[in-house]
Scaffold this active site. Structure first.
Site, PDB file in Angstrom:
ATOM      1  N   SER A 153      20.581  26.839  45.165  1.00 24.03           N
ATOM      2  CA  SER A 153      19.472  27.397  45.964  1.00 24.03           C
ATOM      3  C   SER A 153      19.207  26.960  47.298  1.00 24.03           C
ATOM      4  O   SER A 153      20.221  26.979  48.347  1.00 24.03           O
ATOM      5  CB  SER A 153      18.213  27.346  45.088  1.00 24.03           C
ATOM      6  OG  SER A 153      17.118  28.037  45.557  1.00 24.03           O
ATOM      7  N   ASP A 249      19.004  37.504  39.492  1.00 21.19           N
ATOM      8  CA  ASP A 249      18.429  36.275  40.788  1.00 21.19           C
ATOM      9  C   ASP A 249      18.278  37.023  41.864  1.00 21.19           C
ATOM     10  O   ASP A 249      19.554  37.886  42.305  1.00 21.19           O
ATOM     11  CB  ASP A 249      19.665  35.299  40.850  1.00 21.19           C
ATOM     12  CG  ASP A 249      19.311  34.275  42.071  1.00 21.19           C
ATOM     13  OD1 ASP A 249      18.170  34.375  42.511  1.00 21.19           O
ATOM     14  OD2 ASP A 249      20.227  33.352  42.451  1.00 21.19           O
ATOM     15  N   HIS A 279      18.382  32.850  38.090  1.00 18.44           N
ATOM     16  CA  HIS A 279      18.220  31.828  39.270  1.00 18.44           C
ATOM     17  C   HIS A 279      17.787  30.727  38.337  1.00 18.44           C
ATOM     18  O   HIS A 279      16.875  30.629  37.679  1.00 18.44           O
ATOM     19  CB  HIS A 279      17.253  32.047  40.135  1.00 18.44           C
ATOM     20  CG  HIS A 279      17.104  31.193  41.244  1.00 18.44           C
ATOM     21  ND1 HIS A 279      18.082  31.261  42.478  1.00 18.44           N
ATOM     22  CD2 HIS A 279      16.518  30.048  41.509  1.00 18.44           C
ATOM     23  CE1 HIS A 279      17.857  30.187  43.145  1.00 18.44           C
ATOM     24  NE2 HIS A 279      16.761  29.532  42.651  1.00 18.44           N
TER      25      HIS A 279
END
Length: 306
Positions: A153, A249, A279
């Protein structure tokens, strides 16, 4: 394809929690650390914390060794955060699995978080930590000639920017980059994945925008290549990349777009897409079958590349 049943059960269990953007960052960080502290931790040969010098003061790092041999590849790892939350403690389980599956030393970095440390503090800390790892790798069994940057991320953003800065500075030499559902662009215009997956899939569009806006204090910096690396004019000369994206995601499209740009620039790039994941799924290694499979596959690539 639907969300994997194992993961759907986890998502269902989190229903009713307050939105991330409605909680004070300090409280949110404490909540995440308490939650992740319950996860089972695989044993590795050696774990130690160190304080290292950084541009704004000391930076905490945690070093994981798969064995006590010398000359191992070294992965400098940057945890996910939405630029605001998480720590080397919340990502302890992920880093242990990465250490075991890759057979590499992993150095997890507690870079600065917004709003206390807005852009460019995070990238500055990350680059400084990577230079320290390159200079000191031999002291913890690492080989500085086999240096990988990695993250998930917003941590993957730190890894990308570190690779860019190392390329532009001519040092340290980085062999590979391992990017898990990376953040690569400020959402001036919403990608399709923000619209399709911006609610009810875990990380929401509102939460991601909240994180961005705490991180970028000066709106002019939204387009800075060290904030939005998808906007870097030239990605050639970067190290080989392994990029993971997930269907459920909101960062799906910008991760794929960055991988496509790497390929177009001639960078050896492997893009792996998981149709039934969301995610954050890689942080569930040890508790989620697909995360274990993904970590094992990435570990094989890292062994072959680094």
């Amino acid at each position: 394809m639907a969300l994997h049943p194992q993961l759907q059960a986890i998502v269902d269990a989190s229903t009713g929690l307050p939105p991330m953007e409605s909680v004070e960052p300090t409280v949110l960080r404490a909540n995440y650390e308490a939650l992740t502290a319950k996860a089972p931790r695989p044993d590795v040969a050696h774990v130690e914390d160190r304080m290292i010098p950084g541009p704004r003061g000391e930076i905490r790092v945690r070093i994981y060794r798969p064995n006590l041999e010398k000359g191992q590849a070294v992965i400098t790892y940057f945890h996910g955060s939405a630029f605001v939350i998480c720590s080397i403690d919340t990502h302890d389980v992920l880093c242990r699995h990465l250490c075991l599956q890759s057979g590499a030393v992993v150095v997890s970095v507690d870079y600065g978080l917004a709003p206390e440390a807005p852009f460019p503090a995070g990238p500055d800390d990350s680059f400084a930590a990577t230079k320290w790892v390159a200079a000191n790798a031999a002291s913890f069994g690492g080989d500085p000639a086999r240096l990988v940057v990695a993250g998930d991320s917003a941590g993957a953003t730190m890894a990308i920017v570190t690779a860019l800065r190392a390329r532009d500075a001519g040092r340290p030499a980085i062999t590979a980059q391992f990017l898990i559902y990376p953040v690569t662009d400020y959402p001036d215009t919403l990608p399709v994945s923000y619209i399709e997956r911006g609610e009810d899939c875990g990380l929401t569009a509102k939460a991601m925008r909240w994180g961005w806006d705490l991180y970028i204090a000066n709106p002019a910096d939204r387009a800075h290549p060290h904030a939005s690396p998808l906007r870097v004019p030239d990605l050639s000369g970067l190290p080989a990349a392994y990029v993971i994206t997930a269907e459920y995601d909101l960062l799906r499209d910008e991760g794929k777009a960055f991988a496509d740009r790497l390929i177009a620039a001639g960078v050896d790039t492997t893009l792996v897409h998981y149709d039934d994941m969301n995610h954050g799924f890689m942080g569930m290694a040890g508790s989620l079958t697909r995360a274990d499979e993904a970590m094992a596959a990435a570990g094989e690539w890292l062994k072959a590349t680094a």
